[in-house]
Every structure is written in C-alpha cells, then in structure tokens.
Motif scaffolding. Structure first.
Motif, short mmCIF file in Angstrom:
data_model
loop_
_atom_site.label_atom_id
_atom_site.label_comp_id
_atom_site.label_asym_id
_atom_site.label_seq_id
_atom_site.Cartn_x
_atom_site.Cartn_y
_atom_site.Cartn_z
N TRP A 17 -3.72 56.86 27.01
CA TRP A 17 -4.07 55.32 26.66
C TRP A 17 -4.19 55.01 25.16
O TRP A 17 -3.65 54.04 24.60
N GLY A 18 -5.15 55.28 24.73
CA GLY A 18 -6.09 55.36 23.43
C GLY A 18 -5.49 56.57 22.17
O GLY A 18 -5.35 54.98 21.11
N ILE A 19 -5.22 57.79 22.60
CA ILE A 19 -3.96 57.95 21.67
C ILE A 19 -2.91 57.29 21.50
O ILE A 19 -2.83 57.14 19.59
N PRO A 20 -2.07 57.30 22.46
CA PRO A 20 -0.48 56.07 21.65
C PRO A 20 -1.25 55.14 20.82
O PRO A 20 -0.15 54.74 20.47
N GLY A 21 -2.11 54.34 21.66
CA GLY A 21 -2.56 53.07 21.02
C GLY A 21 -2.74 53.17 19.49
O GLY A 21 -2.28 52.70 17.97
N VAL A 22 -3.32 54.21 19.38
CA VAL A 22 -4.22 54.13 18.04
C VAL A 22 -2.64 54.76 17.10
O VAL A 22 -2.45 54.36 15.65
N ALA A 43 -17.59 73.39 33.29
CA ALA A 43 -17.31 71.87 33.15
C ALA A 43 -17.45 71.66 31.78
O ALA A 43 -16.79 70.74 31.04
N TYR A 44 -18.64 71.49 30.66
CA TYR A 44 -18.89 71.43 29.57
C TYR A 44 -18.02 71.69 28.84
O TYR A 44 -17.45 70.75 27.74
N PHE A 45 -17.63 73.17 28.98
CA PHE A 45 -16.78 73.45 28.27
C PHE A 45 -14.93 73.05 28.74
O PHE A 45 -14.33 72.54 27.36
N MET A 46 -14.66 72.49 29.48
CA MET A 46 -13.55 71.97 29.84
C MET A 46 -13.42 70.69 29.53
O MET A 46 -12.16 69.96 28.47
N ALA A 47 -14.46 70.13 28.85
CA ALA A 47 -14.56 68.52 28.23
C ALA A 47 -14.68 68.72 27.15
O ALA A 47 -14.14 67.82 26.54
N THR A 48 -14.88 69.90 26.73
CA THR A 48 -14.77 69.88 25.32
C THR A 48 -13.51 70.49 24.46
O THR A 48 -13.15 69.62 23.88
N CYS A 49 -12.88 70.79 25.25
CA CYS A 49 -11.61 71.75 25.06
C CYS A 49 -11.14 69.65 24.80
O CYS A 49 -9.63 70.19 24.37
N PHE A 50 -10.82 69.32 25.87
CA PHE A 50 -10.38 68.24 26.07
C PHE A 50 -10.30 66.94 24.87
O PHE A 50 -9.18 66.56 24.60
N LEU A 105 -12.17 59.05 31.11
CA LEU A 105 -12.15 60.58 30.35
C LEU A 105 -10.74 60.15 29.95
O LEU A 105 -9.98 60.44 28.41
N PHE A 106 -9.98 60.64 31.45
CA PHE A 106 -8.30 60.77 31.23
C PHE A 106 -7.95 59.10 30.63
O PHE A 106 -6.91 59.42 29.90
N HIS A 107 -8.10 58.25 31.14
CA HIS A 107 -7.86 56.63 30.80
C HIS A 107 -8.32 56.38 29.39
O HIS A 107 -6.97 56.02 28.99
N TRP A 157 -0.28 61.92 29.96
CA TRP A 157 -0.18 62.00 31.26
C TRP A 157 -0.43 63.77 31.74
O TRP A 157 -0.95 63.89 32.47
N TRP A 158 0.85 64.13 31.96
CA TRP A 158 1.46 65.21 31.96
C TRP A 158 0.38 65.89 31.37
O TRP A 158 -0.18 66.90 32.65
N VAL A 159 -0.30 66.43 30.01
CA VAL A 159 -1.19 67.59 29.88
C VAL A 159 -2.32 66.93 30.52
O VAL A 159 -2.59 68.26 30.66
N ILE A 160 -2.45 65.49 31.24
CA ILE A 160 -4.02 65.55 31.68
C ILE A 160 -3.78 65.64 33.30
O ILE A 160 -4.31 66.29 34.02
N LEU A 161 -2.05 65.98 33.85
CA LEU A 161 -2.09 66.26 35.33
C LEU A 161 -1.58 68.04 34.95
O LEU A 161 -2.46 68.11 36.35
N THR A 162 -1.83 69.02 33.85
CA THR A 162 -1.98 70.22 34.01
C THR A 162 -3.54 70.38 33.80
O THR A 162 -4.14 71.46 34.01
N ILE A 163 -4.17 69.68 33.28
CA ILE A 163 -5.49 69.56 32.94
C ILE A 163 -6.13 69.47 34.71
O ILE A 163 -6.77 70.15 34.61
#
Length: 538
Positions: free
Chosen positions: A348-353, A4-11, A342-344, A315-321
C-alpha cells in the motif's frame, strides 16, 4: 536466519527501487514537440491594410499570429484610433507588424523605432480615452534605431518579384495551440509540449461511433471482472482461515482489481462528464480533456484507479515472494505471516507514494475513451516513469522469484521420495502456480506491450492529427511529413481488456469443490439453523 535476513534485504531493496522512481519528478515532464510548416506569400486580406504600397504579406507575422484571421482579431482594439486618424503613422506601423511586407525568402523587415515612437506619441491621449494600453510586444525599444520609411524600396522590389513568382518559405514553428483548445493558465494544462492547451474531446483519434462501441465494450468487461473479483473476496469472507499465507496475497490482489473494475464501470456510467471539460461557445472554447487535480471527481477516479492498479501488481510480487519463501527455505505459514506487516507496508505504501507524487506534479489526464482519469494518456514521459517502469520492474522481480520457487519445488519432487498422494498434491500445487502466473502475466505483458507501442507511435499519431485538422483550426500544417498513421481502435480495446481481466485469475485459484461446498453451506446455513431450533422447541 541468515537467509531470512537476506530475503528481507532483497525485498526492501526492491521496494526502495520502486519508490526511487519518484525521484524522477525533477526531470522535465513536458517534452518539446516540433513540426515543420510551409508558408508562402499571400495576398493581404486585412481591411485596414489594403491600399498600401505592397499587396502581399507573410504569415506568421512578427507578433506570431499564424494567419490573417488571427491578426485581424488582434487589431480590432486599434480600429477606432485608425478611423479617427490620431496619427498619420499609426496605420502603416500596425500593418508593418500585423501584415508585414513579404520579402524574398521570407525575410521579415522590422519598422524603424522612429515610426513606433511617433505613432505612440500621437495616439497616447486617444488610447487613454478608449482604455487601450500600448501592448508590450509593440515596445518601441524592440525595433531598430533608423529613420527609413516602411516599406523600404528594397522591400518593395523583393515584394514585386515575389508576387510574380511566389517563393516557398520553409520555417519550423512547432505545434500551435488552436484558440478552441486553449485553457486558463492557472490550471497548468499542457498538450504536445505547449502550455495552457488541452486535447479535444471526444477523443482526437476516433469517431463517435467507435467511441460508443469502445465504451460499451469496456463496460461489459468491467462488469465481468467486478463479478469475478467480488466472488473471490466474498469466498474469502465466508471462511477467512482457509486462505493463509503463502496464498493470502491472492485475496488482496483480487480486492485491488475489484476496485480497478469498479472505476472502469463508473467511467462507463459517467461517459465523458468527468474526463472532459464542457465546451464554452461564448469564449470560443471547445470541449477538452480534463487535466490536473482541479476536477475533484476526475482526481478521485485517478487516485483509486492508479493506486489499486499498482497495488495489484505489487501484491502479485509479494505472492511470488511468499511462494519462494515456502519453497526454498521451507518457511511455514506462521513464519511468513510474521512478515505480513512488511508486506502490507510495501503493497500500500509504494503505490501511495507514486500516487501522491503524480498529484503533486498535476499529471492527471482524462481518458475520453473509457471515461476515467489516469496517467500517461498524452504525456509520454509520465507514462514511461510512472507506469512502464514500476510495472516492468514488478514483472522482472516476480518472474525471477516464481521461476526460482518452481525450480525448488521440482527439485524436491525429484530428489526427495514422497508418498504417491503427497507427490500428486505437490504436482497439482505446481500446476496451479504455473497456471495462475501465466493467466496474470499474459495480460500484464500485453498491457505493457500496448503502452510501449503507444509511446513509440504517439508522435506520429499527433502529427497526423495536426495535418488533418490544421486548416479547421487555422494553425500551421506539418511540413515534409514522412510517415502518417492513425491508431487502431483494436489496440486500445485490447489494452483495456487486459487491464481488467488481469484480476480474473483469482477465481481460478479459489475455484474448487471446497468453495462450492462453502457457498452451499452459506446459503443453506440459515435454513438448517431454523430447522434445528424448530426441532428443539418441539
């Protein structure tokens, strides 16, 4: 837990890599655009410069006026002083700058500094009376310190030789912004590498009939997409508990494309009232494409369209995750839902930046085809860094996770014995994932292909446009153009079509008998309640 920590790090690394694109704002965003021009000696047509010892001139002149018509307009403030003959040297000095003698191979001969100082000294009082200041580009220190007449005898010999047998002179002048397309400097416009310039409206590549067809086409497609995504969102609202993780991102994905289609529909209604600046005939200004954030309506359309376009992709990438977490480490719905914050934040944060970065860089551009405002329509560098790079990265990450998840599900189906009913459910789930992914990836990859094609051929299209319009605008024509090409309207229609129908796959995910029953219950629910209440009152 380690996994789980590995996946969170990759994300987080994926989110960071997208955000790091904003670091590219330090690079120059306006690439230089160059073109070659062919100029020859031409007869003098300036009224002030007729009857001189020479009768042919060379354009562009020393002051970078690209034709005699432009030079004549610049000379107008000096006409009263020449007519009043404040200095015997003034007329010759002005003509040496605005209509220089055409010498062999286009060599420009500058007048001597003495000629400049004499003309300035003689006419200073009269210039002050007329409120005319000595132009900075005519600063006498720019001219050679000599005491020779203008033109020199050697220049006259070259000029006479050139008149009998004109010598073609090849020089590289780049793109000259026509007076009709010039913009006030404080707005920060740019076109083909030239500042304070903007593309013409309507679109520089297509006819009005083609633009009208394209606009109605985009309007119809936007209505279809808006209806489909709105249906998905309303289905979710009817029964919120039905769509849990890992499929919850589909709802947010549908909301993003609902907003995208809404912006395109507004662009259809607004036509070019927002994407184009109005013409100003009194200032000799044609209608031009809106750029930057000075137009509030254009800025708002850009913010909504760009933000939700990227958010839908994320959101499509998050869906695959979420599919990957459910298939490989066998996370349950509750475990995945704990990562929703984290997903939200990423969705919303990356497109906002990225949106704020483009606003700060003033890289908003009006789209005279669709009537909206976006990025990368004329600036290829912005297109590559703020559209192609994030969307391409989303595709790579999403496809990798999707394939890993499908492979894991298939391995479960092959290795672990399941009941026939569960086996069929698993196969149906895999088919739905595959169909949904293909229905999203095909439009997205097509859009990326269209953008890549545009960025590759943009320079050729612009050179072709300059070649066709240079005489109308009185600007240098391209020289030795090897390839000419105009964009096909079909390419743009495919791009807009795929940008919009990318949201329609959400309907296929929610489309089922259960959805029909829910909508039937929703429409007949009130009637049943009223019937029950009426029965109890009896």
């Amino acid at each position: 837990a380690t996994f789980a920590y590995f996946m969170a790090t990759c994300f987080l690394l994926w989110a960071l890599s997208v955000s790091m694109l904003t670091a590219c704002v330090a690079i120059p965003m306006d690439a230089d655009a160059g073109s070659h021009s062919l100029f020859t000696c031409e007869p003098i047509t300036l009224r002030m410069c007729r009857g001189l010892p020479y009768n042919s001139t060379f354009m562009p002149n020393i002051l970078n006026h690209y034709d005699q018509q432009t030079a004549a307009l610049a000379m107008e403030p000096f006409h009263p002083m020449v007519n009043l003959q404040c200095s015997p040297e003034l007329r010759m000095f002005l003509c040496a700058l605005y209509a220089p003698v055409c010498t062999e191979y286009g060599r420009m001969t500058l007048p001597c500094r003495r000629l400049c100082l004499q003309a300035k000294s003689d006419c200073y009082t009269l210039m002050d009376m007329f409120g005319v200041s000595w132009p900075q580009e005519m600063d006498c220190n720019r001219f050679p310190d000599c005491d020779e007449p203008y033109p020199r005898p050697v220049d006259l010999l070259s000029s006479s030789d050139t008149t009998e047998s004109p010598v073609s002179v090849q020089r590289d002048y780049g793109f000259w912004c026509p007076r009709e397309l010039k913009i006030d400097p404080e707005l920060g416009y740019s076109f083909m590498g030239v500042r304070d310039c903007s593309p013409p409206c309507p679109n520089m590549y297509f006819t009005r009939e083609e633009l009208a067809f394209a606009r109605y086409f985009i309007g119809v497609v936007s209505i279809v997409c808006l209806s489909a995504t709105l249906f998905t969102f309303l289905t979710f609202l009817i029964d919120v508990s039905r769509f849990r993780y890992p499929e919850r991102p589909i709802i947010f994905y549908a909301v993003c494309y609902m907003m995208v289609s809404l912006v395109f529909f507004l662009g259809f209604l607004l036509e070019d009232r927002v994407s184009c600046n109005a013409a100003s005939p009194g200032r000799f200004r044609a209608s031009t494409v809106t750029q930057g954030s000075h137009n509030k309506a254009c800025t708002l359309l850009f913010m909504v369209l760009y933000f939700f376009t990227l958010a839908g992709s994320v959101w499509w990438v998050i869906l695959t995750i979420t599919w990957f977490l459910a298939a490989v480490p066998k996370w349950g719905s509750e475990a995945i839902e704990k990562k929703a914050l984290l997903f939200h934040a990423c969705a919303w944060g990356i497109p906002g930046v990225l949106t704020v970065s483009l606003l700060a860089m003033n890289k908003i551009e009006g789209d005279s085809v669709s009537g909206v405002c976006f990025v990368g329509l004329y600036n290829v560098t912005a297109l590559r860094w703020f559209l192609l790079a994030p969307l391409g990265l989303d595709v790579v990450v999403g496809v990798a996770l999707l394939l890993a998840g499908i492979a894991a599900l298939n391995r479960v189906r092959m290795e672990i014995p399941l009941e026939k009913e569960n086996q069929e459910k698993l196969v149906k789930f895999m088919i739905r994932i595959a169909v949904f992914s293909v229905l999203y990836l095909v439009p997205l990859l097509t859009v990326l292909g269209c953008y890549l094609y545009e960025s590759s051929y943009r320079a050729i299209w612009e050179t072709t446009w300059v070649q066709e319009k240079c005489r109308d605008y009185h600007i240098p024509c391209p020289y030795q153009v090897e390839h000419t090409s105009r964009p096909d309207l079909v390419l743009f229609l495919i791009k807009y079509l795929m940008m919009l129908i990318a949201g329609i796959p959400s309907v296929f995910w929610v489309g089922s008998k259960k959805t029909c029953f829910e909508w039937a219950s929703f429409f007949h629910g009130k009637r049943r309640k009223e019937y029950v209440l009426h029965t109890h009152t009896r």
